[in-house]
Structure formats: C-alpha cells, structure tokens
Design a protein around this motif. Structure first.
Motif, PDB file in Angstrom:
ATOM      1  N   UNK A  26       0.812 -98.663  18.389  1.00  0.00           N
ATOM      2  CA  UNK A  26       0.301 -99.532  17.336  1.00  0.00           C
ATOM      3  C   UNK A  26       1.454 -99.918  16.423  1.00  0.00           C
ATOM      4  N   UNK A  27       1.899-101.172  16.522  1.00  0.00           N
ATOM      5  CA  UNK A  27       2.932-101.652  15.619  1.00  0.00           C
ATOM      6  C   UNK A  27       2.262-102.179  14.354  1.00  0.00           C
ATOM      7  N   UNK A  28       3.029-102.429  13.279  1.00  0.00           N
ATOM      8  CA  UNK A  28       2.411-102.890  12.033  1.00  0.00           C
ATOM      9  C   UNK A  28       1.571-104.154  12.222  1.00  0.00           C
ATOM     10  N   UNK A  29       0.555-104.271  11.404  1.00  0.00           N
ATOM     11  CA  UNK A  29      -0.325-105.440  11.400  1.00  0.00           C
ATOM     12  C   UNK A  29      -0.200-106.121  10.045  1.00  0.00           C
ATOM     13  N   UNK A  30       0.085-107.425  10.066  1.00  0.00           N
ATOM     14  CA  UNK A  30       0.209-108.217   8.841  1.00  0.00           C
ATOM     15  C   UNK A  30      -0.892-109.262   8.835  1.00  0.00           C
ATOM     16  N   UNK A  31      -1.525-109.418   7.685  1.00  0.00           N
ATOM     17  CA  UNK A  31      -2.648-110.348   7.528  1.00  0.00           C
ATOM     18  C   UNK A  31      -2.161-111.572   6.750  1.00  0.00           C
ATOM     19  N   UNK A  32      -2.035-112.720   7.433  1.00  0.00           N
ATOM     20  CA  UNK A  32      -1.505-113.906   6.771  1.00  0.00           C
ATOM     21  C   UNK A  32      -2.433-114.392   5.667  1.00  0.00           C
ATOM     22  N   UNK A  33      -3.728-114.263   5.847  1.00  0.00           N
ATOM     23  CA  UNK A  33      -4.656-114.716   4.808  1.00  0.00           C
ATOM     24  C   UNK A  33      -4.461-113.920   3.522  1.00  0.00           C
ATOM     25  N   UNK A  34      -4.135-112.629   3.634  1.00  0.00           N
ATOM     26  CA  UNK A  34      -3.871-111.810   2.449  1.00  0.00           C
ATOM     27  C   UNK A  34      -2.532-112.180   1.816  1.00  0.00           C
ATOM     28  N   UNK A  35      -1.558-112.577   2.642  1.00  0.00           N
ATOM     29  CA  UNK A  35      -0.272-113.025   2.090  1.00  0.00           C
ATOM     30  C   UNK A  35      -0.446-114.274   1.238  1.00  0.00           C
ATOM     31  N   UNK A  36      -1.373-115.136   1.627  1.00  0.00           N
ATOM     32  CA  UNK A  36      -1.558-116.412   0.940  1.00  0.00           C
ATOM     33  C   UNK A  36      -2.565-116.339  -0.198  1.00  0.00           C
ATOM     34  N   UNK A  37      -3.210-115.193  -0.359  1.00  0.00           N
ATOM     35  CA  UNK A  37      -4.205-114.995  -1.414  1.00  0.00           C
ATOM     36  C   UNK A  37      -3.531-114.280  -2.588  1.00  0.00           C
ATOM     37  N   UNK A  38      -3.542-114.904  -3.758  1.00  0.00           N
ATOM     38  CA  UNK A  38      -2.849-114.338  -4.917  1.00  0.00           C
ATOM     39  C   UNK A  38      -3.375-112.961  -5.302  1.00  0.00           C
TER      40      UNK A  38
END
Length: 379
Positions: free
Chosen positions: A71-83
């Motif tokens: 299991x490599x890291x998981x990044x959530x783009x929607x959370x990156x774009x949400x202030x």
C-alpha cells in the motif's frame, strides 16, 4: 517570466522543421526494431519450449526480495483543492513525494466515461492483427510509434512487452502517422484523456509548488508552459515463465511527473525501496498512480524523490497500462530552484543541465537505473 526561475524556459521556436519539433524523448534516443512479443507469446506459450534466451532475466528477477500487496500513499485531489482540508492533504502529498516518490491519486475528477473510453480503445488497438498495428510502427532510428523502446544493441536483453509511444502536446508536434486509425474512436478518446491528465498534472504542480515553498506557486507552472506531454501504452503478454522475464526494466522516469492508468486489472508495477526490496503495488480501482520524475527531483533540490521501478508480467493473463508523461520544453536548462538552494545549508545538490543533454544521458544508460544519469549530476 521571473529571471530567478531555475528552469530557464527558452521559448520553443514557433516555426520548426520536423526534425526540430520532435520532442526530447524521440530526439535524444532511438530504438532498434525487434520481434513482436505479443506474436511470440501467442506461439511460444503453447510450445512447451523454454523462453528465448534474450528475454531471460533471472539474474535480476531472482536477486531481490519482493513484498506483495504493498500500500503506497494515497492522495485525494479533491481534498487538496478544498480550502477546508488543503493544508492537511498538502502535508500528505509532501510526505509521499519526499519518502516514496509514488502515490495513488483518488478523486482526481477525470470523468469515468473518459477513462473507460481510452481503456477500451487502447485494448482494442493491441487486439488488432499484427499487420494492422504495424501500419503505425516505429521507423528505423525512431522512437515514436508501435514497437519496443530502449533497444540499442543487437545483443541487449529484451523486455517482455510491446508498446506504442505517442507525442501528444503541443498539438503541432503530433505526427499522426503513428496515431492509430483503428479503432476509429482512438484519437478522440486519447485526446480527451490527455486533456484531463494535463488538468490533473497542473493541479498537482501547483500543490507541489506550495508544499516546496515556491511563491507564488504559479511560478513553477511557468517552467512547463504548454505542458509538453507524451504517452506510452504498453501490452505485457502472459508468460508461463513469468519469473524469468521482465515486462519493463528497472528505471526512473526522465520527466517531471508521470500518471499511470491501469487499463485492465492485472497488477505488475513494483517500486524499489531503500533497503533494496521490491514492493508490488496493488492499484486502487479508479485511481491514477503518480510517480515523481528525475526532473522534479532536480527542481526540488532532492526534496522529492524519483524512485526506481519496474513492471512484471503474469503467467496466464495479459496486462495493459498507459503512462502519460509531463516534461518541460526541450529548449530548457534544468537546475534546483534558487529559493530551495538558499534554504539548504549544503547548497545545490545537482548540477545544471540542458534538458536535451539530460535525455541523451538517460537513453544512453539503457534504463540501467539511476546510476549513470542521475548520480552523474549530483554535487
């Protein structure tokens, strides 16, 4: 454009002949024509014979420990774009880039229809008769088109895979001789997916600039004006001696960022950790696997890591993947960002290098890991 920008983007000439416009990957290296692996596998897998010696890689496949189900890291783009969640997710992104060099990107916003269409058309292309695929074959001394990549000698060990490599952006640099006409929807579906991949990459680059402390973040985007983009779709035939062959030799990506799309559900990606173990990555359904490339490692002055990886094959299932590469303009000089160098007590960790010279060094290394092209740049 800021004069302090480390990647000094020398504006791509507006009028170029065909030799000049070919993007850095194809200009810096060319691949010899070799037998079609898909056809070889079709007959050989039923023959009862041993795998041809030129594909045997047991000195590499059997030498290192492999850890399954990683299991490599998981990044959530929607959370990156949400202030409301961007600060927390930015820290998550930074940790993935610093310690892993890979992550799976979820909630990236690429419409499901776009992903399914390009998966369908890539699969249909590889299922075409060989003669139909050969209509888009690499030309002698070229890299773009259908065939194999990184074959530089008649005695070199070969990967158990076929691929099609296409220049996508800037659009005026496309050579449509190599773009499949079958299936008829291929060009449109790839165009739509490439545009979505470019959008995702732009969002990631802005977030990475923020994580690195590059202000304003848009300054990093200047280095990738026009977002040069290419794609390699790869078909890995089944091999009943799967443990003796490699689908794609160990390498790092000579780009800024690469987005890997699993076209079918057969796993094969492995990444190498510092202790020498290979970790087999289980893809998350619907996610894109993002890898940090050599160019981003240099830009970040070593903060972000470009990590060695390879592809394995399955004993009785084919595997198909498509990787979208994002790189700077060929007329570019690459070196660590000045503001990051100032923050590091040891100064710059990499020499400046013309991107075309870097690509030539990369191809000369024949995908032999990082030693011959990245370590030579270290200060």
């Amino acid at each position: 454009m800021s004069t302090a920008l480390t990647i000094r983007l020398l504006l791509c000439r507006e009028e170029r002949n065909n030799q000049v416009v070919t993007m850095a990957h194809a200009k810096a290296g060319a691949s010899l024509l070799v037998p079609n692996v898909q056809e070889l596998a079709h007959t050989w897998n039923r023959s009862g014979e041993q795998v041809p010696d030129r594909y045997v890689r047991t000195e590499e496949t059997g030498a290192d420990e492999v850890v399954a189900g990683c299991s490599i890291p998981v990044v959530d783009l929607s959370r990156l774009l949400d202030s409301r969640s961007s600060a927390e997710e930015l820290a998550n992104l930074g940790a993935a880039c610093r310690h892993w060099g890979f992550f799976q990107l979820i909630n990236h916003g690429v419409p499901e229809e776009v992903m399914q269409d390009v998966k369908r058309d890539i699969t249909e292309f590889f299922n075409l008769p060989l003669e139909a695929k050969k209509l888009h074959a690499q030309t002698p001394g070229g890299l773009e088109g259908y065939g194999q990549s990184f074959v530089f000698s008649e005695t070199q060990k070969l990967d158990w895979a076929d691929m099609i490599y296409l220049m996508i952006n800037p659009k005026e640099e496309r050579d449509l001789r190599f773009w499949p006409a079958q299936p008829p929807s291929f060009r449109g579906s790839l165009d739509r997916y490439a545009a979505e991949a470019a959008r995702v990459t732009a969002s990631l680059l802005r977030s990475m600039a923020a994580d690195l402390g590059v202000e304003p973040p848009e300054r990093l985007m200047e280095a990738f004006r026009g977002q040069p983009q290419s794609m390699r779709a790869t078909y890995y035939p089944p091999c009943r001696q799967a443990g003796d062959v490699l689908g794609l030799s160990p390498h790092t990506d000579a780009t800024a960022l690469a987005l890997l799309l699993h076209v079918n559900d057969v796993q094969g990606l492995q990444i190498r950790r510092d202790d020498g173990r290979w970790l087999a990555v289980d893809p998350i359904d619907g996610a894109l696997v993002v890898s940090i490339g050599d160019i981003m490692e240099i830009l970040s002055n070593g903060r972000y890591r470009s990590v060695e990886h390879r592809a394995m094959v399955h004993p009785d299932k084919d595997r198909i993947s498509a990787t979208m590469f994002h790189q700077p303009c060929p007329d570019t000089t690459v070196s660590p960002l000045p503001e990051l160098v100032k923050k590091d007590s040891g100064g710059a960790r990499y020499k400046s290098v013309a991107y075309m010279e870097f690509m030539k060094s990369f191809f000369a290394s024949k995908l032999d890991g990082r030693r011959s092209h990245m370590d030579a740049l270290r200060i």
